[in-house]
Motif scaffolding. Sequence first.
Motif, PDB file in Angstrom:
ATOM      1  N   GLN A 124      22.983  31.446  33.977  1.00  0.00           N
ATOM      2  CA  GLN A 124      22.801  32.910  33.377  1.00  0.00           C
ATOM      3  C   GLN A 124      21.711  33.142  32.503  1.00  0.00           C
ATOM      4  OE1 GLN A 124      26.083  34.060  30.167  1.00  0.00           O
ATOM      5  NE2 GLN A 124      27.105  35.022  32.270  1.00  0.00           N
ATOM      6  N   HIS A 143      25.352  26.353  34.776  1.00  0.00           N
ATOM      7  CA  HIS A 143      26.639  25.718  35.351  1.00  0.00           C
ATOM      8  C   HIS A 143      26.413  24.770  36.473  1.00  0.00           C
ATOM      9  CE1 HIS A 143      30.930  25.179  36.061  1.00  0.00           C
ATOM     10  NE2 HIS A 143      31.119  26.100  35.445  1.00  0.00           N
ATOM     11  N   GLU A 144      26.383  23.526  35.972  1.00  0.00           N
ATOM     12  CA  GLU A 144      25.818  22.613  37.344  1.00  0.00           C
ATOM     13  C   GLU A 144      26.746  22.486  38.364  1.00  0.00           C
ATOM     14  OE1 GLU A 144      23.762  19.020  34.870  1.00  0.00           O
ATOM     15  OE2 GLU A 144      25.136  20.246  33.306  1.00  0.00           O
ATOM     16  N   LYS A 145      27.976  22.312  38.068  1.00  0.00           N
ATOM     17  CA  LYS A 145      29.071  22.228  39.086  1.00  0.00           C
ATOM     18  C   LYS A 145      29.026  23.492  39.964  1.00  0.00           C
ATOM     19  CE  LYS A 145      33.567  20.374  39.661  1.00  0.00           C
ATOM     20  NZ  LYS A 145      33.036  18.963  40.109  1.00  0.00           N
ATOM     21  N   THR A 155      23.511  36.471  36.400  1.00  0.00           N
ATOM     22  CA  THR A 155      24.044  35.306  36.806  1.00  0.00           C
ATOM     23  C   THR A 155      23.520  34.929  38.184  1.00  0.00           C
ATOM     24  OG1 THR A 155      25.931  35.221  35.189  1.00  0.00           O
ATOM     25  CG2 THR A 155      25.828  33.540  36.976  1.00  0.00           C
ATOM     26  N   GLU A 180      23.475  30.000  29.757  1.00  0.00           N
ATOM     27  CA  GLU A 180      24.384  29.106  30.392  1.00  0.00           C
ATOM     28  C   GLU A 180      23.852  28.499  31.792  1.00  0.00           C
ATOM     29  OE1 GLU A 180      28.997  28.153  31.568  1.00  0.00           O
ATOM     30  OE2 GLU A 180      28.398  30.102  30.885  1.00  0.00           O
ATOM     31  N   HIS A 228      25.159  27.755  39.338  1.00  0.00           N
ATOM     32  CA  HIS A 228      24.752  29.009  38.575  1.00  0.00           C
ATOM     33  C   HIS A 228      23.777  28.833  37.227  1.00  0.00           C
ATOM     34  CE1 HIS A 228      28.807  30.712  40.454  1.00  0.00           C
ATOM     35  NE2 HIS A 228      27.939  30.308  41.412  1.00  0.00           N
ATOM     36  N   THR A 272      31.348  16.709  36.147  1.00  0.00           N
ATOM     37  CA  THR A 272      30.374  17.620  35.759  1.00  0.00           C
ATOM     38  C   THR A 272      29.444  18.066  36.733  1.00  0.00           C
ATOM     39  OG1 THR A 272      28.847  15.913  34.858  1.00  0.00           O
ATOM     40  CG2 THR A 272      30.358  16.757  33.212  1.00  0.00           C
TER      41      THR A 272
END
Length: 584
Positions: A45, A38-40, A122, A36, A43, A271
């Motif tokens: 993973q 996570h742009e916001k 992560t 994953e 992060h 996002t």
Amino acid sequence: LASRGYDKTERPPCGDGTYVGPTKVEAQFFLVQVHEVHEKLGHVQVNGYLRRWWHDPRLAFNGTDQGGCADDINMMSTESDGIWKPDIYVDNMVDIRTDKSTQLSAISSNGRVWQSEQVVLTVRIHFDFGQLPYDHHTCTIVLASYSQDIRFLRLTAKDGGIGHGISGVGLVSVLLDHSVWIFPQQESERASFTSLGVVETRNSWDYLTVSFEFARKPKYYFEQLLLPGILFLGVSYIQFFVDPRLAPARATVAILPVLIIRTMSNSLYSTLPEGAQNVWLMDFVSACLIMSVLAATQFAGVTTLQRMESKRKARLTGLHHHRAASEKLIAHAKAHNVTLLSILDECSATCLSDDPNSNADHTADSANNIDASTVQLQSGNVSLDGPDEQKTIQPEFDVVDRAVSRTSITVSGPIGLAGHKSRSRGADKYGVKEADLLFITYAQEIFLHHSTAAKNGITPSQIRLALRRFDMYLSPAQVVRAVSIFVRDHGCATPEDESRVELTFCDFTAFLLRIDLYQLGPVTHFKGFRGVIDSFLAMSPSDMVDRVSQVSFPLIVGLVVLGFYLLLPLYGDEGLGVTRNHFA
């Protein structure tokens, strides 16, 4: 191990059996999958194996070449708890999950130890969204010893050198596949890849950075934001072809793209992290929003111009409404060879004086020339009765029967009449009312404004400007043709160069009254650019703004799109010449 006096709390000694030098530990991350991004939150993973190598001479044993039973000994997690292990941790870790069943340690006969454990890791990284949706990023995993500084432990990548620098193999990856991201390092061979390790020594501690690059597949953002933004600008463009008089339809076409593009902008911002970085896609959507708002604002400007044109048209309509009175004055001017301007001056209201004889003379003349309308002043009551209509100004007014003979008008009031005006003798003489003269007087003002003081006439170029004040928009060729035909229809010859023909105010007023008969001529006799200019001059201001918008808007949109793609390399940290330290 216990019988040999092995102490797992002590780091391995050097090759000479002393602890004078530090222990060298090699590390490597074996990347299996990117779970994953996570742009916001910033992060990433990943799933993989954290590997470490070191040499512990206390664990050496006889291999097969020395009569031993094996060259390597493999131990699971619980079995390897009795040996010393380096306390390597992930410095930029957000979360880590491990399973003891997936931990393996292997000891070689020469005392070299290899340890591997599967981790779902992560990490927090720096995202550079400047070139979104053509952005690319670097995922970094920073490893360090938790308790041993460089006096006791030197950390490096697999087969790398000790100390600050780039060396060894810090990361190994299998063939990766992701629905959103691509991995440029494997694009050329479509296979697994490796990357070097970077060691930096800070405050007497070694930090090993292993990394891999990933870039976005732009298809989603192109189809959901870039292309719709351009298409909805096309919807804004359609409004320029909708008749402004159909206000609800045009307003809907103008406002709808603004709302949709604003919604697209909100979805994009939801996002991404809230920051001050310039993002190419955000700026592009904002530019689309600004252009759609400007297109909607253009409709407000066109509506304002149309209101102005309606007022101008009302003046010409008023002149046509009083055509009979105007033509009567024109006919008298031609019959007596006087100017219409002098007749209008004669018909203007007359100032009263305190001389009763002067006022009496004016009263007598008015009585002799009064039309079928009668005015009776009785105890402050006034009634008007004209040939075509009867109008009661106040409920108590007394309407005089048409059969009543002409009645003289007497003026009663205060002794001082100076500063008051009354109906002129000229108006009585020509049988016109001041209401009949309102619009012809406006035409007089326009004529005098555009004519030169040295001449009693105006040329076609001046007539074209005067006609615009009456909501009549003709090209120079149309005006020359219309004026020349009008002059010849009235029995006069025109010069060979018809652009030199002139109209007096009397003729100009007659031309205004019959303008609908002469405005159907061709817009231009020229082709190419000159013809385009003539066609442009024959438009009303509102039509002119719409036509300019029809031509310029797609050009502006095209230039903006082209400009954004040309400026794309300037976005982001690399485009701005920013060098970022991954350890900061």
